[in-house]
Design an enzyme around this catalytic site. Structure first.
Site, PDB file in Angstrom:
ATOM      1  N   GLU A   1      91.486  11.682 -99.444  1.00 26.63           N
ATOM      2  CA  GLU A   1      91.540  12.144-100.825  1.00 26.63           C
ATOM      3  C   GLU A   1      90.229  11.780-101.514  1.00 26.63           C
ATOM      4  O   GLU A   1      89.458  10.961-101.010  1.00 26.63           O
ATOM      5  CB  GLU A   1      92.735  11.540-101.557  1.00 26.63           C
ATOM      6  CG  GLU A   1      92.836  10.012-101.430  1.00 26.63           C
ATOM      7  CD  GLU A   1      94.154   9.487-101.967  1.00 26.63           C
ATOM      8  OE1 GLU A   1      94.387   9.608-103.188  1.00 26.63           O
ATOM      9  OE2 GLU A   1      94.938   8.937-101.169  1.00 26.63           O
TER      10      GLU A   1
ATOM     11  N   ASP B   1     105.799   4.339 -99.062  1.00 29.74           N
ATOM     12  CA  ASP B   1     104.488   3.861 -98.625  1.00 29.74           C
ATOM     13  C   ASP B   1     104.030   2.820 -99.639  1.00 29.74           C
ATOM     14  O   ASP B   1     104.349   2.906-100.825  1.00 29.74           O
ATOM     15  CB  ASP B   1     103.478   4.998 -98.441  1.00 29.74           C
ATOM     16  CG  ASP B   1     103.203   5.761 -99.708  1.00 29.74           C
ATOM     17  OD1 ASP B   1     102.226   5.427-100.406  1.00 29.74           O
ATOM     18  OD2 ASP B   1     103.947   6.712-100.003  1.00 29.74           O
TER      19      ASP B   1
END
Length: 260
Positions: free
Chosen positions: A149, A62
């Site tokens: 997050e 990623d």
């Protein structure tokens, strides 16, 4: 005796045709009788106490604007099967490298999907519409991803709503993008955020960060589809560190998953 010798030679030749080539640590390629399974280098390697990432057949990365000048052909040849690319954040930010990474990954034959970094100070509906506005609806793309997050270092948003509010906002975002793209989205999250907000209750496929132990230990009882096992990976085609991930299923499972 001569007939037996010729038969043994033939068997050896046929077996040799089935030998695949798998990358050794750092991306070097070595001969192996096993299926092609990449094992990359790491700037801060983990001595895995449980099942190691390279027990899984399919690996990917990623990335975002911080990974520049990527040689996507080298990335693909190293054994990378997929890339999740940062597309958007909040309701007004587009990653400036998204379009380039999106096009180049596809051209190199790397399956790619887009992810959105959720901003806890903006409404979920607004963020979903922003993602939809900036990420193409591509039937060949991987499912979209909601990255959830904490942002303790954000200069503008340190808000921490109650868990039920966070889950409701996540649900709203996920419903909207699933309806638009026609694929069930993934949730990416970290150990603290997952535990604090009981993210497993949402029931969506999970992409979990666990850089010191297997997800089964870090997230007991939680099913998962992708495992981010390092943030300091060394992959050919990159000049610096990159996140590396494993797909939970077999190579046949991957083909079915990537095909939608």
């Amino acid at each position: 005796m001569h007939h037996l010798l010729r038969l043994l030679v033939l068997v050896a030749l046929v077996a040799g045709c089935n030998v695949s080539r798998a990358p050794a640590p750092g991306g070097a390629v070595v001969a192996s009788a096993a299926q092609f399974v990449p094992r990359f280098g790491d700037g801060d390697p983990t001595d895995w106490p449980g099942r190691a990432p390279w027990a899984y057949q399919v690996h990917g990365i990623d990335l975002s604007r911080w990974q520049t000048d990527v040689d996507w052909r080298a990335v693909r040849q190293s054994g990378v099967s997929f890339a999740f690319i940062k597309a958007t954040e909040g309701g007004d930010h587009v990653d400036p490298a998204f379009d380039q990474h999106w096009r180049d990954a596809a051209a190199a034959g790397v399956a790619r999907g887009a992810y959105h970094f959720f901003y806890l100070c903006r409404p979920a509906s607004e963020q979903a519409e922003w993602f939809i506005r900036n990420v193409p609806r591509d039937r060949n793309a991987l499912p979209p991803v909601l990255d959830m997050e904490w942002t303790p270092f954000s200069p503008t948003c340190t808000r921490r709503p109650p868990p039920e509010v966070i889950r409701a906002e996540a649900q709203e975002f996920l419903r909207r993008i699933e309806r638009h793209y026609g694929r069930r989205p993934l949730i990416y999250t970290t150990p603290e955020f997952y535990r604090t907000n009981d993210m497993g209750r949402l029931g969506y496929p999970m992409w979990l960060r666990a850089v010191a132990d297997h997800p089964s230990t870090v997230y007991p009882g939680q099913d998962w589809s992708f495992w981010q096992y390092t943030g300091t990976g060394r992959v050919p085609g990159f000049s610096g560190d990159v996140d590396i991930n494993a797909f939970r299923g077999s190579r046949a499972d991957w083909i079915r998953f990537a095909g939608g």
